[in-house]
Design an enzyme around this catalytic site. Structure first.
Site, PDB file in Angstrom:
ATOM      1  N   ASP A  53       0.840  -1.206   0.000  1.00 22.97           N
ATOM      2  CA  ASP A  53       0.000   0.000   0.000  1.00 22.97           C
ATOM      3  C   ASP A  53       0.878   1.259   0.000  1.00 22.97           C
ATOM      4  OD1 ASP A  53       0.888  -0.060   2.601  1.00 22.97           O
ATOM      5  OD2 ASP A  53      -1.097   0.149   3.518  1.00 22.97           O
ATOM      6  N   SER A  54       2.205   1.066   0.012  1.00 29.14           N
ATOM      7  CA  SER A  54       3.113   2.204  -0.215  1.00 29.14           C
ATOM      8  C   SER A  54       2.822   2.828  -1.571  1.00 29.14           C
ATOM      9  CB  SER A  54       4.575   1.747  -0.134  1.00 29.14           C
ATOM     10  OG  SER A  54       4.791   0.617  -0.969  1.00 29.14           O
ATOM     11  N   ASP A  92      -0.794  -6.426  -0.144  1.00 25.29           N
ATOM     12  CA  ASP A  92      -1.094  -5.695   1.085  1.00 25.29           C
ATOM     13  C   ASP A  92      -2.597  -5.551   1.219  1.00 25.29           C
ATOM     14  OD1 ASP A  92       0.218  -4.637   3.248  1.00 25.29           O
ATOM     15  OD2 ASP A  92       1.145  -2.997   2.120  1.00 25.29           O
ATOM     16  N   GLU A 124      -1.258  -5.104   8.842  1.00 27.52           N
ATOM     17  CA  GLU A 124      -0.518  -4.427   9.906  1.00 27.52           C
ATOM     18  C   GLU A 124      -1.155  -4.685  11.275  1.00 27.52           C
ATOM     19  OE1 GLU A 124      -0.093  -0.261   8.973  1.00 27.52           O
ATOM     20  OE2 GLU A 124       0.892  -0.675   7.049  1.00 27.52           O
ATOM     21  N   GLU A 191       9.292  -3.087  10.711  1.00 25.63           N
ATOM     22  CA  GLU A 191       9.593  -1.793  10.075  1.00 25.63           C
ATOM     23  C   GLU A 191      10.061  -0.802  11.126  1.00 25.63           C
ATOM     24  OE1 GLU A 191       6.677  -0.324   7.301  1.00 25.63           O
ATOM     25  OE2 GLU A 191       7.704   1.602   7.093  1.00 25.63           O
TER      26      GLU A 191
END
Ligand code: KIV
Length: 289
Positions: A53-54, A92, A124, A191
């Site tokens: 999703d970056s 993602d 996440e 991360e």
């Protein structure tokens, strides 16, 4: 019924990650959001492609990952699937696609796998996702977890900073990783966490750690492709090593082409088409009046 064997023996599947960890072999993971970059990344031998999703920051210019939709990820996964042969494709789950109940989350993950061709999903969160990870894994959906800095929590965190810097928060991160492993995740992204914490998690888990800004000890390193090749804007975080400057290469090519067009140097005769010799044009009047 015949069991069709995968026609590509070199294809990377989820179990290959654990096997690599057992052999002490490092793997690499890069993002891709379209056909050409997926093809280049795959052909370069990268084992895992993350349709991250970056993309919200990198290709859509949203400024963060919050607005990214399931449809945007799905469309990218389809293109990446068409462009890759060997790499494991992880999609993602965007913000909002797994937050309103387990059934919705399962349905959305299945869309990414059945319609998109993803072979695993990433989401996440730590202990708050344990039940969801169990449910997804129970439905045959391989899950890559993601802890430390979780960009979908940017508004709660108030920015992008290193996580787990105190004894308490570090211990909590290590516990979260263990809980996610127990829940059935096949890997966990770390991360922006201190390298010492990443080393402990990597040592204590049997599943793979996927590090980004988490030091050298992680089993797998992941980066955003556009950062690695110099096709992004703004200040790069310290963990990015830029191996090329594609932005400069593109700007130079575009500038040269523009100059050639404006000076009449492009296109040359050989770069255009003529009528066949035997075609005789009908006479036209240049002035119809
Ligand atoms: O979306 C993404 O690209 C990611 C990686 C940075 C791990 O989550």
């Amino acid at each position: 019924m015949a069991y069709l064997q995968p026609d590509k023996p070199e294809k990377v599947y989820v179990p290959a990650l654990r096997a690599a960890k057992e052999r002490n072999e490092k793997l690499v993971c890069l993002t891709a959001y379209d056909y050409p970059t997926a093809r280049i990344v795959d052909e370069a031998g990268v084992e895992i492609i993350l349709v991250g999703d970056s993309m919200g920051n990198v290709i859509h210019g949203y400024g963060n990952t919050i607005p990214v939709t399931l449809d945007e990820i799905l469309s990218a996964v389809k293109a990446v699937k068409r462009g890759s042969n060997r790499a494991l494709i992880v999609a993602d789950m965007p913000y909002g696609s797994y937050h309103t109940g387990e059934n919705t989350a399962v349905r959305n993950a299945l869309v990414l796998m059945k319609d998109g061709g993803a072979e695993a999903v990433k989401l996440e969160g730590g202990r708050n996702r344990v039940e969801l990870v169990k449910r997804l894994v129970g439905e045959e959906i391989p899950v890559m977890a993601h802890i430390g800095l979780t960009p979908q929590s940017v508004h709660k965190l108030g920015g992008y900073s290193v996580q787990g810097k105190t004894a308490d928060t570090a211990a909590r991160l290590i516990e979260d990783a263990k809980m996610l492993e127990e829940a059935g995740a096949f890997a966990v992204v770390l991360e922006l966490v201190p390298r010492e914490i990443a080393e402990i998690v990597t040592r204590e888990l049997t599943i793979s750690t996927v590090g980004i800004g988490a030091g050298v000890d992680c089993d797998i390193q992941v980066l955003v492709l556009h950062d690695l090749i110099g096709l992004s804007f703004g200040r790069l975080p310290r963990f990015v090593r830029q191996y090329a400057n594609i932005r400069e290469v593109m700007t130079e090519a575009i500038t040269k082409w523009t100059e050639d067009v404006k000076s009449g140097n492009y296109p040359e005769k050989s770069e255009s088409y003529g009528l066949p010799k035997d075609v005789k044009m009908k006479e036209t009047k240049s002035d119809p009046f």
